[in-house]
Scaffold this motif. Structure first.
Motif, mmCIF file in Angstrom:
data_model
loop_
_atom_site.group_PDB
_atom_site.id
_atom_site.type_symbol
_atom_site.label_atom_id
_atom_site.label_comp_id
_atom_site.label_asym_id
_atom_site.label_seq_id
_atom_site.Cartn_x
_atom_site.Cartn_y
_atom_site.Cartn_z
ATOM 1 N N ASP A 56 89.872 52.469 108.029
ATOM 2 C CA ASP A 56 88.676 53.086 108.608
ATOM 3 C C ASP A 56 87.881 52.080 109.439
ATOM 4 O O ASP A 56 87.448 52.387 110.548
ATOM 5 C CB ASP A 56 87.796 53.665 107.501
ATOM 6 C CG ASP A 56 86.823 54.708 107.997
ATOM 7 O OD1 ASP A 56 86.852 55.040 109.197
ATOM 8 O OD2 ASP A 56 86.027 55.202 107.185
ATOM 9 N N ALA A 80 89.620 51.247 112.656
ATOM 10 C CA ALA A 80 89.518 52.329 113.637
ATOM 11 C C ALA A 80 88.068 52.543 114.066
ATOM 12 O O ALA A 80 87.722 53.606 114.576
ATOM 13 C CB ALA A 80 90.085 53.609 113.054
ATOM 14 N N GLY A 122 85.501 55.753 113.128
ATOM 15 C CA GLY A 122 85.473 57.064 113.747
ATOM 16 C C GLY A 122 86.329 58.108 113.058
ATOM 17 O O GLY A 122 86.227 59.294 113.345
ATOM 18 N N THR A 123 87.167 57.693 112.129
ATOM 19 C CA THR A 123 88.089 58.638 111.501
ATOM 20 C C THR A 123 87.560 59.235 110.208
ATOM 21 O O THR A 123 87.980 60.316 109.821
ATOM 22 C CB THR A 123 89.429 57.947 111.183
ATOM 23 O OG1 THR A 123 89.174 56.858 110.288
ATOM 24 C CG2 THR A 123 90.089 57.431 112.446
ATOM 25 N N ILE A 143 88.365 58.428 107.393
ATOM 26 C CA ILE A 143 89.492 58.547 106.461
ATOM 27 C C ILE A 143 89.122 58.010 105.084
ATOM 28 O O ILE A 143 89.565 58.551 104.079
ATOM 29 C CB ILE A 143 90.745 57.839 107.029
ATOM 30 C CG1 ILE A 143 91.963 58.164 106.173
ATOM 31 C CG2 ILE A 143 90.554 56.343 107.123
ATOM 32 C CD1 ILE A 143 93.269 57.720 106.769
ATOM 33 N N TRP A 152 87.010 60.829 103.158
ATOM 34 C CA TRP A 152 87.783 61.982 102.707
ATOM 35 C C TRP A 152 88.848 61.593 101.695
ATOM 36 O O TRP A 152 89.124 62.351 100.752
ATOM 37 C CB TRP A 152 88.379 62.730 103.897
ATOM 38 C CG TRP A 152 87.297 63.361 104.704
ATOM 39 C CD1 TRP A 152 86.887 63.017 105.953
ATOM 40 C CD2 TRP A 152 86.444 64.432 104.295
ATOM 41 N NE1 TRP A 152 85.831 63.805 106.350
ATOM 42 C CE2 TRP A 152 85.540 64.687 105.348
ATOM 43 C CE3 TRP A 152 86.350 65.198 103.146
ATOM 44 C CZ2 TRP A 152 84.569 65.670 105.283
ATOM 45 C CZ3 TRP A 152 85.380 66.185 103.071
ATOM 46 C CH2 TRP A 152 84.500 66.408 104.133
ATOM 47 N N SER A 153 89.446 60.432 101.857
ATOM 48 C CA SER A 153 90.457 59.980 100.889
ATOM 49 C C SER A 153 89.832 59.718 99.529
ATOM 50 O O SER A 153 90.379 60.112 98.493
ATOM 51 C CB SER A 153 91.143 58.717 101.394
ATOM 52 O OG SER A 153 91.780 58.955 102.615
#
Length: 167
Positions: free
Chosen positions: A85, A88, A91-92, A94, A97-98
């Protein structure tokens, strides 16, 4: 001489960027590690409660070892998704949510551990039965014929086998 200064300059830049990545990743992962630790701790306590209510003998060291194995796996996963994350540029989402997915899985485990002493097993059989009653319009007796309901004794035997078959 010029090659050595180029290598030193590049290593300085790379090490500075790595420290930035690690710093930002740690800032992102610490709240998630705390949240996952709390949820896994709740699962541990709910599992002990379940075992006491079902009169299943478990070894605290075995239960603790199993919980620690979960924590190590989840911590490694949190570290990995936080690094991805941050790499990146955030911006994701991730990591968010993970980690929420892991908290959800452990939350279901807590609910399952709370309900098992009452004879309710959150299993695929239970969900098929609920689906058959609600969506297919079957009455309760017809749904019972499709899927036999797990009773407390069946759950107790399954838990006894799970915890006492280990050597």
């Amino acid at each position: 001489m010029r090659d050595q200064s180029t290598i030193q300059g590049a290593s300085t830049v790379v090490s500075s960027l790595m420290w930035l990545l690690i710093d930002q990743s740690l800032r992102l992962m610490i709240p998630w590690i705390i949240a996952i630790t709390l949820v896994v701790g709740a699962d541990f306590v709910a599992g002990l409660r379940k075992s006491l209510k079902l009169h299943v003998h478990i070894s605290i060291s075995t239960a603790f070892r199993s919980t620690m194995g979960k924590l190590v796996t989840y911590f490694a996963f949190v570290c990995a998704v936080c690094f991805v994350d941050v790499s990146a540029n955030g911006g994701t989402a991730i990591a968010k949510w993970s980690c929420l997915f892991i908290c959800g899985i452990e939350g279901l485990s807590v609910i399952g551990n709370i309900l098992k002493p009452y004879g309710i097993d959150l299993s695929l059989k239970t969900f098929v039965k609920m689906f058959a009653i609600r969506r297919l319009g079957l009455d309760k007796d017809e749904a019972e014929n499709i899927v036999k309901e797990d009773r407390i004794e069946i759950i107790r035997r399954r838990e006894e086998k799970k915890w006492n078959s280990r050597k």
